[in-house]
Design a protein around this motif. Structure first.
Motif, mmCIF file in Angstrom:
data_model
loop_
_atom_site.group_PDB
_atom_site.id
_atom_site.type_symbol
_atom_site.label_atom_id
_atom_site.label_comp_id
_atom_site.label_asym_id
_atom_site.label_seq_id
_atom_site.Cartn_x
_atom_site.Cartn_y
_atom_site.Cartn_z
ATOM 1 N N LYS A 137 28.982 -24.792 9.537
ATOM 2 C CA LYS A 137 28.235 -23.541 9.642
ATOM 3 C C LYS A 137 28.780 -22.626 10.746
ATOM 4 O O LYS A 137 28.529 -21.421 10.727
ATOM 5 N N LYS A 182 19.833 -16.307 5.629
ATOM 6 C CA LYS A 182 20.610 -15.356 6.428
ATOM 7 C C LYS A 182 21.139 -14.174 5.628
ATOM 8 O O LYS A 182 21.243 -13.058 6.148
ATOM 9 N N ARG A 230 31.518 -23.354 1.043
ATOM 10 C CA ARG A 230 30.240 -23.363 0.324
ATOM 11 C C ARG A 230 30.468 -23.161 -1.170
ATOM 12 O O ARG A 230 29.921 -23.889 -2.008
ATOM 13 N N THR A 275 23.294 -27.200 0.301
ATOM 14 C CA THR A 275 22.738 -27.115 1.664
ATOM 15 C C THR A 275 23.184 -25.835 2.348
ATOM 16 O O THR A 275 22.372 -25.142 2.984
ATOM 17 N N LEU A 276 24.456 -25.488 2.206
ATOM 18 C CA LEU A 276 24.954 -24.243 2.792
ATOM 19 C C LEU A 276 24.373 -23.033 2.073
ATOM 20 O O LEU A 276 24.153 -21.981 2.690
ATOM 21 N N ASN A 282 25.899 -28.900 9.760
ATOM 22 C CA ASN A 282 25.099 -28.083 10.665
ATOM 23 C C ASN A 282 25.782 -27.772 11.992
ATOM 24 O O ASN A 282 25.600 -26.685 12.542
ATOM 25 N N SER A 297 15.572 -27.771 -1.097
ATOM 26 C CA SER A 297 15.595 -26.875 0.065
ATOM 27 C C SER A 297 15.848 -25.435 -0.366
ATOM 28 O O SER A 297 15.241 -24.498 0.155
ATOM 29 N N ASP A 345 20.984 -22.281 3.495
ATOM 30 C CA ASP A 345 21.138 -21.559 4.761
ATOM 31 C C ASP A 345 21.457 -20.089 4.503
ATOM 32 O O ASP A 345 20.930 -19.197 5.186
ATOM 33 N N LYS A 346 22.275 -19.830 3.502
ATOM 34 C CA LYS A 346 22.652 -18.451 3.190
ATOM 35 C C LYS A 346 21.480 -17.667 2.619
ATOM 36 O O LYS A 346 21.369 -16.452 2.834
ATOM 37 N N GLN A 359 13.333 -22.278 0.231
ATOM 38 C CA GLN A 359 13.775 -21.092 0.964
ATOM 39 C C GLN A 359 13.676 -19.830 0.109
ATOM 40 O O GLN A 359 13.345 -18.748 0.619
#
Length: 227
Positions: free
Chosen positions: A109, A143, A118, A135-136, A105, A174, A139-140, A178
């Motif tokens: 990132k 975004k 990733r 995890t990455l 994080n 996660s 996040d993607k 998401q």
């Protein structure tokens, strides 16, 4: 201690300071979660604010091997100065969940190598490193959702999440949440997968925190946005 350390003794001075702050009660709590640092994180952040960004010092603190020193290193480093291979090596040296979490994080990132890493970690056969890739990916999804084949990702989650090792399972969960939060057209399937697999259904959420159980997580976050 001066705010900016350049002497050869800088690492020794900081290690001594961290040792003085070590608290066995903090260590005992952290060990229950797989971590092994004994320094209060608020105090650790205060040290980082005093030191500010010092890349070479961060590198030396990381090499010291101590978990508190490595957490401090992640706070004072300059993420864009690490090479791809250095970051890969750091993940493999991380050892504990907290260090891995901060590395991803606070450093990865913000790195120009984030997408390459990733992809590589996502395919890693070791579940610890695969969890970093997932995890990455989570996040993607938030975004850059157009860059992922989300239905195929749901297929993998549906087939593998229930039996995955704990850290990988959390990262896959996660991603599931998401996908459901960010994609209305896939929300129904994400909810159905979460309800059927029941991963983290009984996990105790702290007061005021959202449950990590995907159906509750998705529903609450969507409700907040629509409310």
């Amino acid at each position: 201690m001066p705010a900016f350390l350049t002497s050869e003794n800088a690492v020794d001075e900081i290690m001594a300071e961290l040792a003085a702050l070590a608290d066995e009660r903090i260590l005992a709590v952290n060990q229950k979660h797989g971590d092994d640092h004994a320094v209060n994180l608020t105090k650790l952040r205060a040290i980082s604010k005093r030191l500010k960004k010092q890349q070479e010092l961060a590198v030396q603190l990381w090499k010291a091997g101590d978990s508190a020193a490595r957490l401090l290193a992640l706070l004072i480093c300059r993420p864009k100065e690490f090479t791809r291979d250095e970051l890969d090596t750091m993940l493999r040296e991380a050892g504990t969940p907290k260090i891995q979490d901060w590395l991803l994080n606070y450093v990865v990132k913000k790195s120009k190598h984030v997408e390459e890493l990733r992809t590589a970690w996502f395919e890693d056969p070791d579940p610890v490193f695969a969890s970093a890739g997932w995890t990455l990916t989570a996040d993607k999804i938030v975004k850059q959702p157009e860059d992922r084949d989300l239905p195929d990702l749901l297929d993998v989650i549906e087939a593998e999440m229930a039996g995955a090792p704990e850290r990988l399972q959390w990262a896959m969960n996660s991603c599931l949440a998401q996908i459901g939060i960010e994609n209305p057209e896939l929300r129904g399937r994400a909810l159905e997968i979460g309800e059927r697999l029941e991963v983290l259904k009984d996990y105790p959420a702290s007061p005021g925190c959202t449950s990590p159980y995907a159906p509750i997580w998705i529903t609450e976050m969507v409700s907040r946005r629509e409310g």
